[in-house]
Design an enzyme around this catalytic site. Sequence first.
Site, short mmCIF file in Angstrom:
data_model
loop_
_atom_site.label_atom_id
_atom_site.label_comp_id
_atom_site.label_asym_id
_atom_site.label_seq_id
_atom_site.Cartn_x
_atom_site.Cartn_y
_atom_site.Cartn_z
N ASP A 37 0.84 -1.20 0.00
CA ASP A 37 0.00 0.00 0.00
C ASP A 37 0.88 1.25 0.00
O ASP A 37 2.01 1.22 0.51
CB ASP A 37 -0.90 0.00 1.24
CG ASP A 37 -2.15 0.84 1.06
OD1 ASP A 37 -3.22 0.27 0.84
OD2 ASP A 37 -2.05 2.08 1.13
N ASN A 90 -5.69 -4.66 -6.62
CA ASN A 90 -6.83 -4.03 -6.00
C ASN A 90 -6.75 -2.51 -5.96
O ASN A 90 -7.74 -1.85 -5.63
CB ASN A 90 -7.00 -4.57 -4.56
CG ASN A 90 -8.11 -3.90 -3.80
OD1 ASN A 90 -9.27 -3.97 -4.19
ND2 ASN A 90 -7.76 -3.21 -2.72
N SER A 145 -15.06 -2.71 -11.40
CA SER A 145 -16.11 -1.91 -10.79
C SER A 145 -17.38 -2.05 -11.61
O SER A 145 -17.32 -2.32 -12.81
CB SER A 145 -15.71 -0.43 -10.75
OG SER A 145 -16.81 0.40 -10.39
N TYR A 158 -12.47 6.96 -14.89
CA TYR A 158 -12.62 5.83 -13.96
C TYR A 158 -13.38 4.69 -14.63
O TYR A 158 -12.95 3.54 -14.61
CB TYR A 158 -13.34 6.28 -12.69
CG TYR A 158 -13.53 5.17 -11.67
CD1 TYR A 158 -12.49 4.82 -10.83
CD2 TYR A 158 -14.74 4.49 -11.57
CE1 TYR A 158 -12.65 3.80 -9.90
CE2 TYR A 158 -14.92 3.48 -10.64
CZ TYR A 158 -13.87 3.13 -9.81
OH TYR A 158 -14.02 2.11 -8.90
N LYS A 162 -11.88 0.96 -15.67
CA LYS A 162 -12.41 -0.26 -15.08
C LYS A 162 -13.01 -1.17 -16.15
O LYS A 162 -12.93 -2.40 -16.04
CB LYS A 162 -13.46 0.07 -14.02
CG LYS A 162 -12.87 0.73 -12.78
CD LYS A 162 -11.83 -0.16 -12.11
CE LYS A 162 -11.36 0.42 -10.79
NZ LYS A 162 -10.42 -0.48 -10.07
N ILE A 191 -19.82 -0.05 -1.97
CA ILE A 191 -19.40 -0.83 -0.81
C ILE A 191 -19.15 0.12 0.36
O ILE A 191 -18.40 1.10 0.24
CB ILE A 191 -18.12 -1.63 -1.11
CG1 ILE A 191 -18.34 -2.56 -2.31
CG2 ILE A 191 -17.68 -2.42 0.11
CD1 ILE A 191 -19.42 -3.61 -2.12
N LEU A 192 -19.77 -0.18 1.48
CA LEU A 192 -19.64 0.69 2.65
C LEU A 192 -18.35 0.41 3.40
O LEU A 192 -18.34 -0.12 4.51
CB LEU A 192 -20.86 0.53 3.57
CG LEU A 192 -22.17 1.08 3.03
CD1 LEU A 192 -23.27 0.94 4.06
CD2 LEU A 192 -22.03 2.55 2.61
N THR A 193 -17.25 0.79 2.78
CA THR A 193 -15.97 0.80 3.49
C THR A 193 -16.00 1.97 4.48
O THR A 193 -16.84 2.87 4.37
CB THR A 193 -14.82 1.00 2.50
OG1 THR A 193 -14.99 2.26 1.84
CG2 THR A 193 -14.81 -0.11 1.44
#
Length: 270
Positions: A37, A90, A145, A158, A162, A191-193
């Site tokens: 990361d 990712n 995505s 974006y 994707k 997605i609720l990150t």
Amino acid sequence: MGRVQGKVALITGGASGIGLSAATLLAQEGAKVVIADFNVDAAVEAATSLKSQGFEASGVFLDAGKEESIKEAVEFTVATYGTINVLHNNVGLTNLRKDLDVINMDLEEWDHLMDVNLKSVLLGSRFALPYMIKAGGGSIINTASMAGFAGDVTRTAYGASKGAVVNLTKYIAAQYGKHKIRCNGVAPGLILTPAAEKNMPPAVLDIFGKFNALPYHGEADDIGYTVLFLASDESKFITGQTIQVEGGHYGNNPTIADFTDYMFQVQAKK
């Protein structure tokens, strides 16, 4: 337990959100994981947490916009654990202020997103593939995505990047399948990150919820478990596919939500 026992996995963008979920689940199921990361402190912290629970994990710096950094992350994985069996590409960026419609978007942002969202997938795969071939096979999992499957009024770069990830996934699968290397994608919806929950206005969440087939939003583990499945031998006859994990957002006639509201109004007047 043990669904990926003994496998070595590199997860890019693994220090938070979807990547952290995937790294955690892979480690819990027996993989040795490398969390790569840009936020190296968070990557090392995540790996340290996993090691404290008895799992094998390491953290390493990754700048997904730079070829040499991607190569170093792959080589670090092999140097640390001897091989690489699973690669989860990712990393992904979006910029709502600069990535606009075709006329108004910032062209430098286009190039930047293509480097980070698409070229990093190509390069990660390029550097990992020789080691996977030597190991007798492997699994590459690319985060696409739902934006890669339909047009939108903004985020042109974006969505284009994707969509290209979806097609690149097919090309890698076709070119290296005879080496027992599978390549698949996972296409998340909303997605609720933690970051999404912090930054997403409630009105936007309501809009997405209205058009989902399911009455709730996705969570990071919904994607993490999909990655785990694609990394494991349970999916050994699946390749070149991108699984859409988006709550049925694109699986329905787009008029259903509004038509349902209309029918409720009609019934209420009777």
